[in-house]
Design a protein around this motif. Structure first.
Motif, PDB file in Angstrom:
ATOM      1  N   SER A 290      15.533  24.184  89.683  1.00 43.01           N
ATOM      2  CA  SER A 290      16.040  22.908  89.184  1.00 43.01           C
ATOM      3  C   SER A 290      15.297  22.477  87.928  1.00 43.01           C
ATOM      4  CB  SER A 290      15.909  21.828  90.266  1.00 43.01           C
ATOM      5  OG  SER A 290      16.210  20.557  89.735  1.00 43.01           O
ATOM      6  N   SER A 291      15.998  22.441  86.804  1.00 47.43           N
ATOM      7  CA  SER A 291      15.399  21.936  85.571  1.00 47.43           C
ATOM      8  C   SER A 291      15.172  20.433  85.648  1.00 47.43           C
ATOM      9  CB  SER A 291      16.294  22.261  84.371  1.00 47.43           C
ATOM     10  OG  SER A 291      16.417  23.663  84.191  1.00 47.43           O
ATOM     11  N   LEU A 292      16.001  19.714  86.413  1.00 49.45           N
ATOM     12  CA  LEU A 292      15.811  18.283  86.592  1.00 49.45           C
ATOM     13  C   LEU A 292      14.469  17.991  87.262  1.00 49.45           C
ATOM     14  CD1 LEU A 292      16.733  15.354  86.557  1.00 49.45           C
ATOM     15  CD2 LEU A 292      18.059  15.799  88.639  1.00 49.45           C
ATOM     16  N   THR A 293      14.087  18.824  88.232  1.00 52.01           N
ATOM     17  CA  THR A 293      12.802  18.652  88.903  1.00 52.01           C
ATOM     18  C   THR A 293      11.650  18.852  87.929  1.00 52.01           C
ATOM     19  OG1 THR A 293      13.752  19.401  90.990  1.00 52.01           O
ATOM     20  CG2 THR A 293      11.361  19.483  90.803  1.00 52.01           C
ATOM     21  N   VAL A 294      11.750  19.874  87.085  1.00 55.09           N
ATOM     22  CA  VAL A 294      10.711  20.121  86.084  1.00 55.09           C
ATOM     23  C   VAL A 294      10.637  18.966  85.094  1.00 55.09           C
ATOM     24  CG1 VAL A 294       9.964  21.666  84.237  1.00 55.09           C
ATOM     25  CG2 VAL A 294      10.930  22.615  86.327  1.00 55.09           C
ATOM     26  N   CYS A 295      11.816  18.480  84.664  1.00 52.40           N
ATOM     27  CA  CYS A 295      11.847  17.377  83.701  1.00 52.40           C
ATOM     28  C   CYS A 295      11.230  16.121  84.306  1.00 52.40           C
ATOM     29  CB  CYS A 295      13.287  17.120  83.273  1.00 52.40           C
ATOM     30  SG  CYS A 295      13.460  15.848  82.003  1.00 52.40           S
ATOM     31  N   ARG A 296      11.493  15.870  85.581  1.00 52.95           N
ATOM     32  CA  ARG A 296      10.925  14.697  86.240  1.00 52.95           C
ATOM     33  C   ARG A 296       9.397  14.769  86.241  1.00 52.95           C
ATOM     34  NH1 ARG A 296      13.421  15.056  90.801  1.00 52.95           N
ATOM     35  NH2 ARG A 296      15.075  13.572  90.330  1.00 52.95           N
ATOM     36  N   PHE A 297       8.864  15.949  86.509  1.00 53.12           N
ATOM     37  CA  PHE A 297       7.405  16.090  86.517  1.00 53.12           C
ATOM     38  C   PHE A 297       6.827  15.888  85.120  1.00 53.12           C
ATOM     39  CE2 PHE A 297       3.660  18.815  85.936  1.00 53.12           C
ATOM     40  CZ  PHE A 297       2.805  18.233  86.854  1.00 53.12           C
ATOM     41  N   LEU A 298       7.414  16.548  84.119  1.00 53.87           N
ATOM     42  CA  LEU A 298       6.883  16.444  82.758  1.00 53.87           C
ATOM     43  C   LEU A 298       6.928  15.009  82.253  1.00 53.87           C
ATOM     44  CD1 LEU A 298       8.455  19.643  81.161  1.00 53.87           C
ATOM     45  CD2 LEU A 298       6.034  19.244  81.611  1.00 53.87           C
ATOM     46  N   HIS A 299       7.997  14.306  82.561  1.00 54.88           N
ATOM     47  CA  HIS A 299       8.114  12.925  82.116  1.00 54.88           C
ATOM     48  C   HIS A 299       7.125  12.028  82.851  1.00 54.88           C
ATOM     49  CE1 HIS A 299       9.991   8.874  81.803  1.00 54.88           C
ATOM     50  NE2 HIS A 299      10.211   9.273  80.571  1.00 54.88           N
ATOM     51  N   SER A 300       6.885  12.304  84.125  1.00 56.38           N
ATOM     52  CA  SER A 300       5.993  11.456  84.924  1.00 56.38           C
ATOM     53  C   SER A 300       4.541  11.594  84.507  1.00 56.38           C
ATOM     54  CB  SER A 300       6.142  11.789  86.408  1.00 56.38           C
ATOM     55  OG  SER A 300       7.470  11.568  86.858  1.00 56.38           O
ATOM     56  N   VAL A 301       4.128  12.811  84.128  1.00 60.97           N
ATOM     57  CA  VAL A 301       2.716  13.016  83.772  1.00 60.97           C
ATOM     58  C   VAL A 301       2.454  12.853  82.284  1.00 60.97           C
ATOM     59  CG1 VAL A 301       2.314  14.566  85.716  1.00 60.97           C
ATOM     60  CG2 VAL A 301       2.967  15.526  83.506  1.00 60.97           C
ATOM     61  N   SER A 302       3.490  12.563  81.500  1.00 61.40           N
ATOM     62  CA  SER A 302       3.285  12.441  80.052  1.00 61.40           C
ATOM     63  C   SER A 302       2.256  11.374  79.685  1.00 61.40           C
ATOM     64  CB  SER A 302       4.617  12.166  79.349  1.00 61.40           C
ATOM     65  OG  SER A 302       5.218  10.976  79.830  1.00 61.40           O
ATOM     66  N   PRO A 303       2.134  10.228  80.431  1.00 60.50           N
ATOM     67  CA  PRO A 303       1.068   9.269  80.065  1.00 60.50           C
ATOM     68  C   PRO A 303      -0.340   9.813  80.258  1.00 60.50           C
ATOM     69  CG  PRO A 303       2.740   8.217  81.444  1.00 60.50           C
ATOM     70  CD  PRO A 303       3.002   9.688  81.493  1.00 60.50           C
ATOM     71  N   LEU A 304      -0.492  10.879  81.051  1.00 62.73           N
ATOM     72  CA  LEU A 304      -1.822  11.419  81.325  1.00 62.73           C
ATOM     73  C   LEU A 304      -2.217  12.525  80.350  1.00 62.73           C
ATOM     74  CD1 LEU A 304      -1.732  11.633  85.234  1.00 62.73           C
ATOM     75  CD2 LEU A 304      -2.326   9.699  83.771  1.00 62.73           C
ATOM     76  N   GLN A 305      -1.276  13.037  79.598  1.00 64.45           N
ATOM     77  CA  GLN A 305      -1.597  14.104  78.658  1.00 64.45           C
ATOM     78  C   GLN A 305      -2.361  13.547  77.460  1.00 64.45           C
ATOM     79  OE1 GLN A 305       1.375  17.110  77.751  1.00 64.45           O
ATOM     80  NE2 GLN A 305       2.690  16.336  79.382  1.00 64.45           N
ATOM     81  N   GLY A 306      -3.199  14.396  76.865  1.00 61.06           N
ATOM     82  CA  GLY A 306      -3.945  13.990  75.681  1.00 61.06           C
ATOM     83  C   GLY A 306      -5.439  14.045  75.892  1.00 61.06           C
ATOM     84  N   LEU A 307      -6.169  13.281  75.090  1.00 60.85           N
ATOM     85  CA  LEU A 307      -7.624  13.296  75.070  1.00 60.85           C
ATOM     86  C   LEU A 307      -8.180  12.147  75.900  1.00 60.85           C
ATOM     87  CD1 LEU A 307      -8.329  13.991  71.282  1.00 60.85           C
ATOM     88  CD2 LEU A 307      -8.305  15.625  73.152  1.00 60.85           C
ATOM     89  N   TRP A 308      -9.174  12.459  76.738  1.00 60.22           N
ATOM     90  CA  TRP A 308      -9.888  11.479  77.540  1.00 60.22           C
ATOM     91  C   TRP A 308     -11.380  11.705  77.331  1.00 60.22           C
ATOM     92  CZ3 TRP A 308      -6.943   8.031  80.503  1.00 60.22           C
ATOM     93  CH2 TRP A 308      -5.592   8.361  80.621  1.00 60.22           C
ATOM     94  N   ALA A 309     -12.172  10.682  77.563  1.00 64.01           N
ATOM     95  CA  ALA A 309     -13.607  10.817  77.318  1.00 64.01           C
ATOM     96  C   ALA A 309     -14.375   9.875  78.222  1.00 64.01           C
ATOM     97  CB  ALA A 309     -13.947  10.522  75.861  1.00 64.01           C
ATOM     98  N   HIS A 310     -15.662  10.164  78.337  1.00 61.33           N
ATOM     99  CA  HIS A 310     -16.601   9.241  78.962  1.00 61.33           C
ATOM    100  C   HIS A 310     -17.845   9.191  78.099  1.00 61.33           C
ATOM    101  CE1 HIS A 310     -19.344   7.378  81.886  1.00 61.33           C
ATOM    102  NE2 HIS A 310     -18.245   6.837  82.366  1.00 61.33           N
ATOM    103  N   GLN A 311     -18.576   8.084  78.228  1.00 56.88           N
ATOM    104  CA  GLN A 311     -19.739   7.865  77.367  1.00 56.88           C
ATOM    105  C   GLN A 311     -20.865   8.861  77.639  1.00 56.88           C
ATOM    106  OE1 GLN A 311     -19.850   5.696  74.838  1.00 56.88           O
ATOM    107  NE2 GLN A 311     -21.801   6.625  74.305  1.00 56.88           N
ATOM    108  N   ASN A 312     -21.014   9.274  78.884  1.00 59.39           N
ATOM    109  CA  ASN A 312     -22.132  10.148  79.254  1.00 59.39           C
ATOM    110  C   ASN A 312     -21.634  11.544  79.584  1.00 59.39           C
ATOM    111  OD1 ASN A 312     -23.991   7.991  79.074  1.00 59.39           O
ATOM    112  ND2 ASN A 312     -23.373   7.290  81.089  1.00 59.39           N
ATOM    113  N   PRO A 313     -22.408  12.574  79.283  1.00 56.82           N
ATOM    114  CA  PRO A 313     -23.620  12.555  78.463  1.00 56.82           C
ATOM    115  C   PRO A 313     -23.293  12.292  76.995  1.00 56.82           C
ATOM    116  CG  PRO A 313     -23.019  14.799  78.977  1.00 56.82           C
ATOM    117  CD  PRO A 313     -22.067  13.929  79.739  1.00 56.82           C
ATOM    118  N   GLU A 314     -24.251  11.796  76.255  1.00 58.56           N
ATOM    119  CA  GLU A 314     -24.003  11.365  74.890  1.00 58.56           C
ATOM    120  C   GLU A 314     -23.648  12.502  73.935  1.00 58.56           C
ATOM    121  OE1 GLU A 314     -23.576   8.512  73.831  1.00 58.56           O
ATOM    122  OE2 GLU A 314     -24.668   7.051  75.011  1.00 58.56           O
ATOM    123  N   LEU A 315     -23.956  13.720  74.323  1.00 59.31           N
ATOM    124  CA  LEU A 315     -23.593  14.847  73.467  1.00 59.31           C
ATOM    125  C   LEU A 315     -22.084  15.010  73.355  1.00 59.31           C
ATOM    126  CD1 LEU A 315     -26.019  17.834  74.129  1.00 59.31           C
ATOM    127  CD2 LEU A 315     -25.394  16.829  71.964  1.00 59.31           C
ATOM    128  N   GLY A 316     -21.359  14.610  74.364  1.00 53.37           N
ATOM    129  CA  GLY A 316     -19.914  14.761  74.323  1.00 53.37           C
ATOM    130  C   GLY A 316     -19.355  15.053  75.690  1.00 53.37           C
TER     131      GLY A 316
END
Length: 551
Positions: A75-101
């Motif tokens: 089902s391509s609809l099932t795949v599309c539902r997953f990709l659309h649902s997790v799209s807000p979570l894709q990208g760059l995330w960070a935390h302050q510690n450790p300070e090196l990165g």
């Protein structure tokens, strides 16, 4: 004769409908399907239309996408539902510690979302990374199953994805009690020490292990040859999630484990007094050092810190556990009110959280926005050049802001540093350039690494970071940003002619071609809440690929 619009759409061949749908958004197709029962039936049965949507959301090879569809029951609809649902979570995330990165990237895996951390390192042909967590889809394509990664490659810690806000800017690791009406708010009412103890107890009880033949399997496809193993790995993870009841731990087991941790080890009477005296001495010394660092080194407390926990009325751990017969790990994508300074969010110091980094899209007049990698020194380092080892790898997020006078600034925010001991903390502005002000400085080096003449396209005036009052008030010195005709950027400090050379990068591509290394223990691996200015990952993978300070 008037023709109904639905009749026109239904008369269109399936291939033509798929071509049209490729220019629409998933929400547009869903709105169209809600117009009538006939349209709903037609679009639900049009797998090609949803496959076209998947190709927009997952711009990878068609064979990879077809393997996803096979894992979703065709089902391509099932795949599309997953990709659309997790799209807000894709990208760059960070935390302050450790300070090196502490830079985490969430990218598509195999019918899953995989979050991996780029390890601070020297410039090399293969980027080192470590897995942080994975989110798998259920049978309907909804992101539901969470797995934290532990130190050993086959160790996984199952949980649930509680919720995802469409505009999530924070990823929160919490304990989930199904019977509680508001499990996330109940967890936040616990004291920080109890939240840490509860999460540690959960991972100590819910660990599952992949079969040895799948423990070393890749997390995302590097080629079509990886697809069968990725499918087998996903099936094994789903089976482990079911067998472990989603990582839920019964209340008696948790209470026994937490109760055991409360009991201090017994000490002989003679050594107990000596231990108390030593503890007091160490406490006094630690307090003296901590107060000194707080005044000279550490940043001011975040504007977002502690505000949510200002209420002294904490929920007791026993009361939290009694609300349900079982408790498990959960991940929540939330939208919180966060203040930012030059593209870097102010972060809580008492939450197990990752924070979204906003990546601006390049556009006319703001061409240099995005993620860049760089090294200090000239000629610039190349990943495949073994003649100049020891160049620390920097990741910088370039973004545009307007100052108080409305003038446009280009700001380079450090998000990863490959040194052994941090020179400037996470979120430091390595340089700030005034886009509307040209520089009259000349580039100090006539040739590049290949002995070719350096050709300059544009040059802007600005300031680069310099040693100031510790980490809290970094200084700055004048410099210029040179735009080279080969697409690279070079910021040159005017006084000492130090050069930071940048090249635009595709981080997802580098990660897919990179080298996986072991992680930290699961809870610190998600958010490292201990202040550290050194590379805490060196002891984990034992690699000498972390250099000393670049300047």
């Amino acid at each position: 004769m008037a023709v109904d619009g639905a009749e026109l759409i239904l008369s269109v061949p399936d291939d033509v409908l798929a071509l049209i749908s490729a220019h629409l958004r998933p929400r547009d197709l869903l709105a169209l399907s809600a117009a009538s029962r006939r349209l709903y039936a037609a679009l639900s049965a049009s797998d090609k239309s949803w496959l076209a949507q998947c190709r927009r959301l997952l711009p990878s090879s068609l064979s990879n996408l077809l393997a996803w569809r096979a894992a979703a029951g065709g089902s391509s609809l099932t795949v599309c539902r997953f990709l659309h649902s997790v799209s807000p979570l894709q990208g760059l995330w960070a935390h302050q510690n450790p300070e090196l990165g502490n830079l985490v990237t969430a990218l598509p895996g195999f019918f899953s979302l995989v979050a991996v951390r780029a390890i601070p390192q020297e410039l090399s042909p293969r980027l080192l990374w470590a897995p942080v967590f994975e989110i798998l889809a259920d049978a309907d394509g909804r992101p539901a199953f969470l797995f934290l990664h532990g130190h050993h490659p086959g160790s996984l810690f199952p949980g649930l994805l509680a919720s995802v806000n469409p505009h999530a800017n924070t990823l929160l690791l919490e304990a989930h009690a199904p019977a509680s009406s508001e499990p996330s708010s109940q967890f936040s009412r616990l004291s920080f020490g109890n939240r840490r103890r509860l999460l540690d107890a959960l991972v100590a009880s819910c660990r599952v292990t992949l079969p040895p033949e799948l423990a070393a399997a890749p997390l995302f496809a590097r080629s079509d040859e990886d697809l069968p193993m990725l499918a087998a790995r996903r099936e094994a993870m789903l089976r482990l999630h079911i067998e472990s009841s989603g990582g839920m731990v019964c209340r008696p087991e948790l209470e026994a484990l937490l109760g055991a941790k409360k009991v201090p080890p017994s000490l002989p009477v003679e050594s107990a007094g000596e231990r108390v005296r030593l503890r007091r001495s160490f406490s006094a010394m630690a307090g003296y050092v901590r107060n000194g660092l707080r005044q000279m080194v550490t940043r001011s407390a975040s504007a977002n810190s502690r505000s949510e926990y200002a209420d002294s009325k904490h929920l007791s751990l026993g009361e939290f556990l009694r609300a349900s017969e079982s408790t498990g790990l959960s991940l929540r994508g939330a939208r919180l009110r966060l203040s930012t300074y030059r593209a870097w969010p102010s972060m809580h110091d008492n939450r197990f959280a990752l924070y979204k980094l906003t990546t601006q899209v390049p556009m006319p007049g703001r061409e240099y926005a995005g993620l860049w990698r760089g090294t200090f020194g000239w000629p610039p380092g190349r990943p495949d050049d073994e003649r100049k080892p020891g160049k620390a790898l920097f990741f910088l997020l370039l973004s545009y802001e307007e100052d108080s006078e409305g003038k446009l600034l280009l700001i380079a925010t450090k998000v990863l540093e490959g040194t052994h001991y941090v020179v400037h903390p996470n979120g430091s502005s390595m340089f700030v350039v005034r886009v509307g002000e040209s520089s009259t400085e000349a580039f100090p080096f006539p040739t590049d690494e290949d002995s070719r003449s350096v050709s300059i396209e544009r040059c802007f005036a600005g300031e680069g970071i310099a040693t100031g009052y510790g980490f809290r008030y970094p200084g700055s010195k004048p410099g210029s940003l040179f735009v080279l005709r080969d697409g690279r950027l070079a910021f040159v400090w005017r006084d000492n002619k130090s050069v930071l050379t940048l090249q635009r990068l595709n981080l997802e591509e580098l990660l897919r071609k990179g080298e996986r290394v072991p992680t930290l223990p699961p809870i610190p691996n998600f958010a490292y809440l201990t202040k550290s200015y050194s590379n805490v990952f060196v002891a984990i993978h034992g690699s000498p690929s972390c250099s000393s300070s670049p300047r």
